[in-house]
Structure formats: structure tokens, C-alpha cells
Design a protein around this motif. Structure first.
Motif, mmCIF file in Angstrom:
data_model
loop_
_atom_site.group_PDB
_atom_site.id
_atom_site.type_symbol
_atom_site.label_atom_id
_atom_site.label_comp_id
_atom_site.label_asym_id
_atom_site.label_seq_id
_atom_site.Cartn_x
_atom_site.Cartn_y
_atom_site.Cartn_z
ATOM 1 N N TRP A 1 0.811 -1.220 0.000
ATOM 2 C CA TRP A 1 0.000 0.000 0.000
ATOM 3 C C TRP A 1 0.843 1.268 0.000
ATOM 4 C CZ3 TRP A 1 0.028 3.577 4.018
ATOM 5 C CH2 TRP A 1 0.675 3.168 5.194
ATOM 6 N N CYS B 1 -12.874 2.929 -5.326
ATOM 7 C CA CYS B 1 -12.498 1.844 -6.242
ATOM 8 C C CYS B 1 -11.020 1.495 -6.119
ATOM 9 C CB CYS B 1 -12.831 2.228 -7.679
ATOM 10 S SG CYS B 1 -14.582 2.191 -8.066
ATOM 11 N N ALA B 2 -10.165 2.509 -5.994
ATOM 12 C CA ALA B 2 -8.729 2.257 -5.868
ATOM 13 C C ALA B 2 -8.417 1.478 -4.594
ATOM 14 C CB ALA B 2 -7.957 3.579 -5.889
ATOM 15 N N LEU C 1 -10.551 -0.516 -2.899
ATOM 16 C CA LEU C 1 -11.080 -1.872 -3.064
ATOM 17 C C LEU C 1 -10.177 -2.701 -3.971
ATOM 18 C CD1 LEU C 1 -14.882 -1.063 -3.379
ATOM 19 C CD2 LEU C 1 -13.755 -2.221 -1.475
ATOM 20 N N ASP C 2 -9.692 -2.103 -5.064
ATOM 21 C CA ASP C 2 -8.779 -2.812 -5.965
ATOM 22 C C ASP C 2 -7.491 -3.207 -5.253
ATOM 23 O OD1 ASP C 2 -10.562 -2.636 -8.071
ATOM 24 O OD2 ASP C 2 -9.534 -0.947 -9.036
ATOM 25 N N ALA C 3 -6.990 -2.344 -4.379
ATOM 26 C CA ALA C 3 -5.755 -2.647 -3.647
ATOM 27 C C ALA C 3 -5.910 -3.888 -2.771
ATOM 28 C CB ALA C 3 -5.341 -1.449 -2.793
ATOM 29 N N TYR C 4 -7.116 -4.112 -2.280
ATOM 30 C CA TYR C 4 -7.393 -5.314 -1.486
ATOM 31 C C TYR C 4 -7.795 -6.506 -2.352
ATOM 32 C CZ TYR C 4 -7.248 -2.898 3.012
ATOM 33 O OH TYR C 4 -6.848 -2.215 4.139
ATOM 34 N N GLY C 5 -8.005 -6.273 -3.648
ATOM 35 C CA GLY C 5 -8.441 -7.340 -4.536
ATOM 36 C C GLY C 5 -9.942 -7.575 -4.478
ATOM 37 N N TRP C 6 -10.678 -6.597 -3.999
ATOM 38 C CA TRP C 6 -12.133 -6.716 -3.868
ATOM 39 C C TRP C 6 -12.797 -5.993 -5.030
ATOM 40 C CZ3 TRP C 6 -11.765 -4.726 1.808
ATOM 41 C CH2 TRP C 6 -11.208 -5.719 2.600
ATOM 42 N N ASN C 7 -12.710 -6.577 -6.203
ATOM 43 C CA ASN C 7 -13.216 -5.935 -7.407
ATOM 44 C C ASN C 7 -14.709 -6.158 -7.626
ATOM 45 O OD1 ASN C 7 -10.539 -5.321 -7.741
ATOM 46 N ND2 ASN C 7 -10.163 -6.993 -9.141
ATOM 47 N N ASP C 8 -15.339 -6.963 -6.799
ATOM 48 C CA ASP C 8 -16.743 -7.305 -7.011
ATOM 49 C C ASP C 8 -17.697 -6.518 -6.109
ATOM 50 O OD1 ASP C 8 -15.761 -8.524 -4.739
ATOM 51 O OD2 ASP C 8 -17.025 -10.298 -4.943
ATOM 52 N N THR D 1 -19.604 0.355 -5.840
ATOM 53 C CA THR D 1 -19.296 1.586 -5.116
ATOM 54 C C THR D 1 -20.310 2.691 -5.394
ATOM 55 O OG1 THR D 1 -17.848 2.331 -6.888
ATOM 56 C CG2 THR D 1 -16.819 1.133 -5.076
#
Length: 99
Positions: free
Chosen positions: A22, A79-80, A82-89, A92
Motif C-alpha cells: 500500500w 475503487c482504488a 477496493l482494488d488494492a485489497y483485490g475486492w473488485n466485485d 461503489t
């Protein structure tokens, strides 16, 4: 000693589950900086503090283009993260719900 809640760096920050890498994530840096700078400029331009700015941000009837832009930047920041955690689903999209 009192038994009030207290938050210390060792209890909160040092144990927070940050996403991998991060501190060097360019997307997190860029979206956070864009949001921060736009918000800071907006507050100066309108001579408003955080409370007034976020009251307008959360007003469902507010259609000021600058507040709309702030909402878009906030969604991009979400979104950024969530993407950093790999939670793309996780959606938002923001809804204004009745209290």
C-alpha cells in the motif's frame, strides 16, 4: 484508571490490515491526491470548511457540478482502495437513503 475507550497507535494503526504494498501503490497515491487537492481548492474557492462541504456532498438534492465532481473523485478513491485489497466485485455506487 478509567475504563473509557481509548485508541492508541499500537491498538489501531499498527494492527490495521493494510493491503499489500500500500505504501508504494501508485493508484492509491494518485486518486487520494486528486481528491484531496480538488476538495482543498473547492473549500478555499467557496470559503467553506469540511462540515459545510460535506453537508453539500451528502445533500441528495445538490446538483452543483463541483460537488458532483467531488463525488466522482470519491468513488474513484473507493475503487482504488477496493482494488488494492483485490475486492473488485463490490459496487461503489452511492445511494441517498432516508434516515
Amino acid at each position: 484508571m478509567k475504563d473509557d475507550l481509548r485508541y492508541t497507535p499500537s491498538d489501531c494503526f499498527e494492527t490495521f490490515p493494510f493491503p499489500d504494498n500500500w505504501e508504494t501503490a501508485a493508484a492509491l497515491e494518485a486518486t487520494g491526491k486528486a481528491y484531496y487537492e480538488f476538495r482543498a481548492n473547492l473549500m478555499v474557492k467557496n470559503n467553506e470548511g469540511l462540515t459545510k462541504t460535506y453537508n453539500r456532498f451528502h445533500n441528495r438534492y445538490g446538483t452543483d457540478p463541483e460537488i458532483e465532481k467531488l463525488r466522482q473523485l470519491h468513488a474513484a478513491m473507493d475503487c482504488a482502495v477496493l482494488d488494492a485489497y483485490g475486492w473488485n466485485d463490490i459496487p461503489t455506487d452511492c445511494e441517498f437513503l432516508l434516515d
